[in-house]
Design a protein around this motif. Structure first.
Motif, short mmCIF file in Angstrom:
data_model
loop_
_atom_site.label_atom_id
_atom_site.label_comp_id
_atom_site.label_asym_id
_atom_site.label_seq_id
_atom_site.Cartn_x
_atom_site.Cartn_y
_atom_site.Cartn_z
N THR A 215 46.39 41.90 29.26
CA THR A 215 47.73 42.32 28.86
C THR A 215 48.49 43.06 29.97
N HIS A 216 47.76 43.52 31.01
CA HIS A 216 48.42 44.24 32.10
C HIS A 216 48.01 43.65 33.45
N PRO A 217 48.29 42.37 33.67
CA PRO A 217 47.86 41.75 34.93
C PRO A 217 48.50 42.39 36.15
N ARG A 218 49.73 42.88 36.02
CA ARG A 218 50.39 43.50 37.17
C ARG A 218 49.69 44.80 37.58
N GLN A 219 49.19 45.54 36.58
CA GLN A 219 48.46 46.76 36.91
C GLN A 219 47.16 46.43 37.65
N LEU A 220 46.53 45.36 37.26
CA LEU A 220 45.31 44.92 37.95
C LEU A 220 45.62 44.59 39.40
N VAL A 221 46.73 43.90 39.63
CA VAL A 221 47.13 43.56 41.01
C VAL A 221 47.45 44.84 41.79
N ARG A 222 48.14 45.79 41.16
CA ARG A 222 48.46 47.05 41.84
C ARG A 222 47.19 47.78 42.25
N ARG B 80 42.75 48.00 48.49
CA ARG B 80 42.74 47.31 49.79
C ARG B 80 43.39 48.16 50.87
N SER B 81 44.46 48.86 50.50
CA SER B 81 45.14 49.69 51.50
C SER B 81 44.26 50.85 51.95
N ILE B 82 43.46 51.40 51.03
CA ILE B 82 42.53 52.48 51.40
C ILE B 82 41.43 51.94 52.31
N ARG B 83 40.91 50.77 51.97
CA ARG B 83 39.86 50.17 52.80
C ARG B 83 40.37 49.93 54.22
N ARG B 84 41.58 49.40 54.33
CA ARG B 84 42.12 49.08 55.66
C ARG B 84 42.46 50.34 56.46
N HIS C 166 38.01 48.66 43.23
CA HIS C 166 39.24 48.77 42.44
C HIS C 166 38.94 48.72 40.95
N ASP C 167 37.66 48.69 40.58
CA ASP C 167 37.28 48.57 39.18
C ASP C 167 36.63 49.87 38.70
N PHE C 168 35.77 49.78 37.70
CA PHE C 168 35.24 51.00 37.09
C PHE C 168 34.20 51.72 37.94
#
Length: 415
Positions: free
Chosen positions: A148-155, A161-165, A173-175
């Motif tokens: 129901t919140h695919p955009r939040q998953l992408v965010r 990814r920005s932290i890794r880089r 990015h998960d639990f």
């Protein structure tokens, strides 16, 4: 002697268990620089550490407001902020090792960035996949949020990814954001209480039991107790905005041959409980451990500290979990025979009275509580935690030059 930087998570239940360990380390000559919110300065300094303020942490949204993906995003933003604002402060201290809370992933990241050994502090049980799937409704909620919140998953993926880089660290990015153990983990529990403990290597997961049981000096008139069985009720300090819950407790026990003490976290008159029966006391706060020593039953939300204190006193429980890791804690209490679980959606005066009668009438529940409590008491406490930390740090010192890897992804059953 060594110098450590402790990157705490800004929560009472996460910081208080660490302070006896810090006191052990500083008492042995180590210097500990402790990062926390200003509120904790007196307690941190009393433990012998050098206090450092995190400053104005962005704490908004950490509860997720029922949306697990939004909660993950808030934790990722918090971690990035700490790296941006406090990494250089930690670097300037020149620590020999890093201590950090399991929710303070930024501490583990700093250890990786600075090439230092790390120790992870785990204030509650470790939740793994097998435990998660034992509660299918919670798992279903996670999958529903992803749909129901695919955009939040992408965010979340983009932010991780920005932290890794930016920092060259392994940022999930998960639990795993909430429970990603480190190379050495000090767990404030016992192997008996931890589900599936056999899957946790002993050289990486050190169970030391509860380290802090002292509470503020609240007053209670113990002369009021007359020898009848005592039922003690508390929802802790976070989930206690439940006048309906306390009202049901009064209804359940007010006409029974027991005494009932409710620690409501607020004045009784603000709860609208009506006339209080003579066998019932409603207080804002009580000296919990001292009261538990007199109790026959504890009705609790299943907060880790409360459950451990009940077990240490050999008091069986009726657990009514509210949120966070409490459903898993509640299941473990029941699995070990130290109490029963009552789902909040089924909670009421009648169901509570039945559950309480079942627990109080069978000695096996109190016997199990005492048995688990003994495992917590015998785990070693703060002294063992300090022993393990210093032993590991000495080993690292002899093995230098040292390269510290990020938490191992192959431990897929612990996340």
């Amino acid at each position: 002697m060594a110098t450590a930087a402790f990157l705490a998570f800004p929560g009472y239940g996460h910081i208080i268990p660490t302070l006896p360990v810090v006191a052990e380390l500083t008492g042995r000559g180590d210097t500990v620089h402790y990062f926390a919110l200003d509120y904790f300065r007196p307690a941190v300094e009393a433990a012998g550490a050098v206090f450092h303020s995190y400053g104005d942490l962005p704490l908004e949204g950490l509860d997720g407001d029922g949306d697990p993906l939004a909660q993950i995003n808030a934790f990722l933003r918090l971690g990035r902020w700490v790296l941006e604002h406090r990494l250089e402060d930690v670097r300037a201290l020149g620590p020999d090792y890093i201590l950090y809370d399991i929710l303070s992933a930024w501490g583990g990241h700093m250890a990786t960035i600075l090439g230092l050994p790390a120790v992870c502090s785990v204030p509650s049980m470790l939740v793994n996949r097998r435990m998660a799937y034992a509660l299918p409704l919670r798992v279903a909620g996670v999958f529903a949020a992803r749909l129901t919140h695919p955009r939040q998953l992408v965010r979340n993926r983009t932010l991780a990814r920005s932290i890794r880089r930016a920092y060259g660290v392994d940022q999930p990015h998960d639990f795993r954001v909430f429970a990603d153990p480190g190379p050495l983990n000090i767990v404030y529990s016992s192997r008996m209480f931890q589900p599936y403990a056999a899957s946790l290597p002993e050289d990486r997961f050190v169970f030391v039991g509860p380290t802090a049981t002292a509470r503020p000096g609240f007053h209670f008139s113990f002369d009021w107790l007359d020898g009848r069985p005592l039922v003690y009720v508390s929802l802790g300090t976070v989930f206690n905005d439940r006048p309906d819950f306390f009202r049901a407790c009064v209804e359940a026990f007010g006409d029974q041959d027991v005494q009932l003490v409710i620690a409501a976290g607020r004045p009784a008159e603000s709860l609208g409980l009506g006339e209080i029966p003579p066998n019932v006391r409603v207080e804002a706060f009580v000296p919990q451990i001292e009261l538990l020593r007199h109790a026959s039953l504890f009705v609790t939300h299943g907060g880790t500290n409360s459950v451990y204190e009940s077990l240490l006193c050999g008091v069986p429980m009726v657990v009514v979990p509210q949120s966070a890791d409490q459903p898993w804690v509640a299941r473990r209490v029941a699995r070990l025979g130290a109490g029963r679980v009552l789902a909040d959606r089924r909670f009421g005066a009648r169901t509570l009275r039945r559950a309480a009668a079942a627990v109080m009438s069978r000695p096996s529940y109190a016997e199990a509580a005492a048995r688990v409590g003994a495992s917590l008491r015998e785990a070693g406490g703060a002294a063992r935690a300090a022993d393990e930390i210093q032993r590991r740090m000495r080993r690292h010192a002899h093995e230098r030059p040292l390269t510290v890897a990020a938490p191992r992804r192959e431990d897929k059953d612990v996340h």
